[in-house]
Design an enzyme around this catalytic site. Structure first.
Site, short mmCIF file in Angstrom:
data_model
loop_
_atom_site.label_atom_id
_atom_site.label_comp_id
_atom_site.label_asym_id
_atom_site.label_seq_id
_atom_site.Cartn_x
_atom_site.Cartn_y
_atom_site.Cartn_z
N ARG A 90 0.84 -1.20 0.00
CA ARG A 90 0.00 0.00 0.00
C ARG A 90 0.87 1.26 0.00
O ARG A 90 1.94 1.29 0.64
CB ARG A 90 -0.87 -0.03 1.26
N THR A 384 -9.11 0.53 -10.02
CA THR A 384 -8.44 -0.62 -9.41
C THR A 384 -8.54 -1.81 -10.36
O THR A 384 -9.38 -1.83 -11.25
CB THR A 384 -9.10 -0.96 -8.06
N THR A 402 -3.89 -0.92 -7.58
CA THR A 402 -4.68 0.30 -7.81
C THR A 402 -3.79 1.53 -7.95
O THR A 402 -2.66 1.56 -7.47
CB THR A 402 -5.65 0.52 -6.64
N SER A 449 -10.17 -0.42 0.54
CA SER A 449 -11.28 -1.38 0.50
C SER A 449 -10.91 -2.63 -0.29
O SER A 449 -11.75 -3.52 -0.45
CB SER A 449 -12.51 -0.73 -0.15
N GLY A 471 -13.50 0.34 -5.92
CA GLY A 471 -13.48 1.26 -4.79
C GLY A 471 -14.09 0.65 -3.56
O GLY A 471 -13.94 -0.55 -3.28
#
Length: 568
Positions: A90, A384, A402, A449, A471
């Protein structure tokens, strides 16, 4: 009429040719990405190798959704060690990012004012994470994994209808960036469907990564260009070369929970997806979902009950998500309490089969630490991609990747787009004098998410590998697909093609133009706030069948995108 519409759709979906294989399979959002992954498997590579090759290709053929400038979350099942790992690539906030990054005169910025330009660009993490996973589990040489995408970028690929339509929609914003304008608006006009898209700059970047590893992005000339593009944009950000050089992926423990005789596993924080999906499924476990299978002569009332239960469990899970889920490296997140069976039974008891909750509220899970936090206000999110892989040795990958919004920050460097991932933080750092758990902070990962998921059967082996784009709607897409697979016994292609029904905060969303939308009046009569909208979910699923005939694989690719499942 409602039942007829749903049954007609199911018949149409069932007529599609399902993907089947005996040894290995890749399901991805574009045929060239799936083929790149399969090429690595045929060469003796494993699931990690295939994921890297497929991801590199997605950055070329689906640049609006993922790429080198973004992040990724991945579950990996090591069949030999019988071990599941959650890999966290991330993005993170720059070291100089303040809590009020998205405030102007004390008020939240409009979303696109925040998202377009450098302000929302986080430190990309996908390639660093994949590099670490390859060191642990890769079989093929690193450089080999990028050759399919390099060749395709140099020779060119056909522009899909979806990419052409999105470029036309975003023309004014893409035009502001010189490199994006040159790639997507040749001759001053949006690229046309079926035209040839060449990206030699992307090929050169991939060659550098093949030779130097992820250092090619995080140190040196390319890193300097990324930082310069972020800080020189019309909406400048705070990213520096030190931020890029200091990025480190995380290897975490997956979150898992039982569902009937299965075990479902997903990503832990900073993703909210794993916890929220497990909460939804735990609440649905108290219901007879099998009786609501739309193929078994379900009455209109039963179809409404299925939508009602999916929506209500989703709304309760999202209420918890909006209050508690954030980067657990920075704030206390009560994951244990949110997944506690006793707590989830109390949440399930709030569901009334006849009437929707007027206002779903976050619960009070046990084992909370730290000061009370406020619920985050609603914000949009978007672009994404997901891919699912099983190799011949039984290793599995569920990878969701993403750049956040469609075309991310609309800033391009060396052939790839930069993310706008920091808009996944709460724009408001506090509400009512309480901090929002998902507020901006230096070095913090924004809440996601993304919900890469692996389901295990009673034998402890993978039964299904899945995930989705979409999303914050990803959570509902994955939960509905799990019900279709595990309760209704649907093949993956049927499951991913079902009309989408899911919660977006307190609203129950129904897929426009399908039989699901026809349920709206009856659901409104039950008290749901309902909205019909177009869904571009991007689900990709592989299911494993084990019986006297051996091991067989079934794949499904979401017809709402350009994907395919390939296997052999």
């Amino acid at each position: 009429m409602v039942r007829l519409l749903l049954l007609l759709l199911l018949l149409a979906v069932s007529a599609q040719t399902p993907a089947r294989a005996q040894r290995q399979m890749v399901a991805a959002a574009h045929p060239l990405a799936a083929e790149a992954g399969m090429a690595m498997l045929r060469a003796g590579g494993g699931a990690i190798d295939a994921a890297i090759a497929a991801g590199a290709m997605l950055g070329l053929v689906e640049p609006q959704s993922s790429g080198l400038g973004g992040g990724a979350l991945m579950l990996h099942w090591d069949a030999a060690e019988r071990r599941l790992a959650a890999w966290d690539g991330r993005e993170v906030a720059p070291a100089a990012a303040p809590p009020g990054l998205f405030l102007r005169d004390g008020q939240p910025l409009p979303f696109l004012d925040a998202a377009v330009g450098g302000r929302a660009v986080g430190v990309p993490g996908a390639m660093r994470m994949l590099e670490a996973a390859h060191r642990a589990h890769g079989k093929l040489p690193w450089a080999q994994l990028f050759q399919p995408a390099i060749t395709a970028a140099e020779e060119g690929v056909s522009v899909t209808p979806r990419l052409a339509a999105l470029v036309a929609r975003e023309e004014s914003r893409l035009r502001r960036d010189p490199q994006a304008r040159a790639l997507f608006l040749p001759d001053g006009r949006p690229i046309a469907e079926g035209s040839l898209l060449r990206n030699p700059a992307y090929a050169a970047t991939l060659r550098a990564i093949a030779e130097q590893g992820a250092d090619a992005l995080h140190r040196g000339a390319i890193a300097g260009e990324i930082a310069a593009a972020v800080r020189a944009s019309g909406n400048p950000g705070l990213l520096t070369t030190d931020d890029l050089a200091g990025y480190a992926p995380r290897r975490r423990e997956a979150v898992c929970g039982p569902y009937r005789e299965h075990m479902i596993c997903g990503m832990p924080p900073p993703s909210s997806g794993g916890v929220a999906v497990l909460q939804i499924m735990a609440m649905l476990a108290h219901q007879d979902m099998t009786a609501l299978d739309p193929r078994n002569g379900a009455t209109e009332a039963q179809l409404l009950d299925a939508a009602h239960l999916l929506g209500e469990a989703g709304r309760l899970a999202v209420a918890d998500r909006n209050r508690y889920l954030a980067d657990s490296d920075h704030v206390p997140v009560p994951v244990r309490g949110l997944l506690d069976p006793g707590y989830l039974m109390l949440r399930a008891q709030l569901i009334d089969r006849d009437r929707a909750l007027a206002t779903p509220r976050a619960g009070n899970p046990p084992w909370q630490e730290g000061p009370p936090v406020a619920s985050q206000p609603v914000q949009p999110d978007g672009g994404t991609s997901h891919l699912s892989i099983i190799d011949a040795a039984g290793n599995a990958v569920a990878l969701t990747t993403t750049i956040e919004d469609v075309f991310g920050a609309r800033l391009m460097v060396r052939g790839f787009l930069l993310n706008n991932e920091l808009t996944d933080f709460s724009f408001l750092p506090e509400l009512g004098g309480r901090p929002v758990a998902n507020r901006v902070a230096p070095g913090k990962r924004p809440r996601s998410s993304m919900s890469p998921t692996i389901v295990f059967g009673p034998d402890g082996l993978p039964l299904a590998v899945l995930g989705s784009a979409g999303g914050s709607r990803i959570i509902g897409h994955v939960a509905q697909t799990l019900v279709a697979l595990l309760d209704w016994g649907m093949e993956p292609q049927v499951a991913v093609s079902l009309p989408r029904i899911g919660a977006l905060n307190a609203t129950l969303e129904l897929e426009a133009g399908t039989g699901a939308a026809a349920l709206a009046p009856a659901l409104e009569a039950r008290g749901f706030p309902v909205e019909a909208r177009t869904m571009t979910s991007g689900l990709h699923v592989i299911r494993v069948l084990r019986d006297a005939e051996g091991v067989r694989l079934q794949g499904g690719a979401d017809p709402r995108r350009d994907g395919v499942a390939l296997g052999e």
